[in-house]
Design an enzyme around this catalytic site. Structure first.
Site, short mmCIF file in Angstrom:
data_model
loop_
_atom_site.label_atom_id
_atom_site.label_comp_id
_atom_site.label_asym_id
_atom_site.label_seq_id
_atom_site.Cartn_x
_atom_site.Cartn_y
_atom_site.Cartn_z
N ASP A 228 0.63 -1.17 0.01
CA ASP A 228 0.22 0.16 0.01
C ASP A 228 0.72 1.24 0.22
O ASP A 228 0.42 2.33 0.41
CB ASP A 228 -1.16 0.07 1.15
CG ASP A 228 -1.79 0.95 1.13
OD1 ASP A 228 -2.62 1.32 2.19
OD2 ASP A 228 -2.39 1.24 0.09
N LYS B 149 2.93 3.35 -5.60
CA LYS B 149 2.21 2.33 -6.63
C LYS B 149 3.48 1.78 -7.74
O LYS B 149 3.24 0.65 -8.07
CB LYS B 149 0.94 2.75 -7.39
CG LYS B 149 0.26 3.38 -6.38
CD LYS B 149 -0.05 2.31 -5.14
CE LYS B 149 -0.85 3.35 -4.06
NZ LYS B 149 -0.86 2.67 -2.75
N ASP C 18 -3.00 -3.17 -2.62
CA ASP C 18 -4.39 -2.06 -2.81
C ASP C 18 -4.13 -1.11 -3.95
O ASP C 18 -2.95 -1.20 -4.58
CB ASP C 18 -4.07 -1.31 -1.29
CG ASP C 18 -5.59 -0.08 -1.31
OD1 ASP C 18 -5.33 0.75 -0.60
OD2 ASP C 18 -6.53 -0.60 -1.87
N ASN C 19 -5.12 -0.57 -4.50
CA ASN C 19 -4.98 0.43 -5.35
C ASN C 19 -4.60 -0.10 -6.82
O ASN C 19 -4.18 0.57 -7.57
CB ASN C 19 -4.15 1.67 -4.92
CG ASN C 19 -4.54 2.04 -3.71
OD1 ASN C 19 -3.72 2.25 -2.71
ND2 ASN C 19 -5.63 2.61 -3.44
N GLU D 58 -11.20 4.26 -1.33
CA GLU D 58 -11.76 4.27 -0.04
C GLU D 58 -12.61 5.73 -0.01
O GLU D 58 -12.41 6.66 -0.51
CB GLU D 58 -10.76 4.77 0.82
CG GLU D 58 -9.56 5.46 0.65
CD GLU D 58 -8.32 4.75 -0.10
OE1 GLU D 58 -8.59 3.83 -0.89
OE2 GLU D 58 -7.52 5.51 -0.19
O1 LIG Z 1 -0.13 7.02 -2.58
C1 LIG Z 1 -0.93 6.31 -2.09
N1 LIG Z 1 -0.16 5.29 -1.09
C2 LIG Z 1 1.20 5.79 -0.79
C3 LIG Z 1 1.45 6.81 0.08
C4 LIG Z 1 3.07 7.04 0.38
C5 LIG Z 1 3.77 5.88 0.65
C6 LIG Z 1 4.95 6.36 1.29
N2 LIG Z 1 5.90 5.23 1.41
C7 LIG Z 1 5.64 4.34 2.52
C8 LIG Z 1 6.61 3.11 2.27
N3 LIG Z 1 7.28 3.63 1.24
C9 LIG Z 1 6.92 4.91 0.74
C10 LIG Z 1 -2.21 6.17 -2.20
C11 LIG Z 1 -3.04 7.18 -2.91
C12 LIG Z 1 -4.45 7.01 -3.06
C13 LIG Z 1 -5.05 7.84 -3.93
C14 LIG Z 1 -6.20 7.57 -4.70
C15 LIG Z 1 -6.71 8.84 -5.42
C16 LIG Z 1 -6.40 10.07 -5.44
F1 LIG Z 1 -6.94 11.07 -6.11
C17 LIG Z 1 -5.27 10.30 -4.53
C18 LIG Z 1 -4.70 9.49 -3.77
C19 LIG Z 1 -5.18 5.91 -2.52
C20 LIG Z 1 -4.44 5.08 -1.89
O2 LIG Z 1 -5.23 4.07 -1.27
C21 LIG Z 1 -3.11 4.91 -1.61
O3 LIG Z 1 -2.42 4.08 -1.09
MG LIG Z 2 -3.87 2.34 -0.71
#
Ligand SMILES: O=C(NCCCCCn1ccnc1)c1cc(-c2ccc(F)cc2)cc(O)c1O
Ligand SMILES: [Mg+2]
Length: 215
Positions: free
Chosen positions: A141, A144, A169-170, A199
């Site tokens: 998660d 991506k 996820d996603n 979500e």
């Molecule tokens: O980017 C996401 N997650 C990673 C966050 C940073 C991880 C940092 N990290 C941790 C460890 N190594 C690196 C994410 C984004 C969205 C989303 C969907 C639509 C929208 F319009 C805007 C956003 C929905 C999710 O469910 C997500 O998980």
């Molecule tokens: Mg997610």
């Protein structure tokens, strides 16, 4: 200075959730995200699918990449038997700090290790750090475009064994097309898609469950 979204989410947990009660922490976060401010937690609809996959896997070693505020960490850990451990990786120190407090509010801090840093740097050290062979369950998660390189790294480090389950996820929104192509057309995996929604929205999204078939 203004608070951050994770800090406002944590405040909602500390006000509305019962200390030591994981389900009340989950409900408080979902209520906050539905009625006050959207946040990128896996959420209640996909969270229910996550719960089912975790329960059918009965994992004893769990890895989560992408902790954010600890919502899915609490969802997964609340279902694990006492002796199990969950390792979760977050590269954003501010997210990690909030997540530790959310996890503590749920009373699950003794079963969770929140590692700060890049997954690519940490994965090769995990076998030695925690004295584990393979992960029974992995939840992806984080960024991506890191899903594919990181699942390959897990393979190369021998951290996946026959029957290991990887849930991502996603895979529709924001999407992970290279990852999907890899797990769906590679004989090392048996993969299936769970249609759902992003979500707290009506936007289409989903989870991909991929079971490692062994080397
Ligand atoms: O980017 C996401 N997650 C990673 C966050 C940073 C991880 C940092 N990290 C941790 C460890 N190594 C690196 C994410 C984004 C969205 C989303 C969907 C639509 C929208 F319009 C805007 C956003 C929905 C999710 O469910 C997500 O998980
Ligand atoms: Mg997610």
């Amino acid at each position: 200075t203004r608070t951050t979204r994770p800090q406002r989410l944590l405040q909602a947990v500390s006000i509305n959730a019962v200390r030591g009660d994981p389900d009340s922490v989950i409900k408080a976060i979902d209520h906050f995200c539905k009625h006050t401010e959207w946040a990128m937690n896996v959420g209640d609809e996909k969270g229910a699918i996550l719960d089912l996959v975790v329960m059918e896997t009965c994992p004893s070693t769990v890895l989560e990449l992408g902790t954010y505020c600890g919502y899915s960490t609490v969802r997964i850990t609340r279902l694990l038997p006492p002796a199990t451990k969950l390792i979760t990786v977050e590269m954003n120190p501010e997210y990690a700090h909030v997540a530790r407090q959310v996890i503590q509010h749920a009373g699950l801090q003794d079963k969770v290790c929140v590692l700060e840093g890049e997954s690519a740097d940490l994965i090769p050290k995990m076998a030695n750090m925690f004295g584990i062979q393979a992960f029974d369950f992995v939840f992806l998660d984080h960024w991506k475009d890191h899903y594919l390189p990181d699942i390959r790294l897990l393979e190369d480090c021998g951290l996946l064994a026959q029957g290991s389950v990887v849930l991502a996820d996603n895979v529709v929104c924001p999407g992970a097309p290279d990852y999907l192509n890899y797990v769906r057309y590679n004989l090392k995996y048996s993969s299936r898609f769970y249609q759902a929604h992003l979500e707290y929205t009506r936007v289409l999204d989903g989870l991909e469950r991929s079971e490692y078939q062994g080397d």
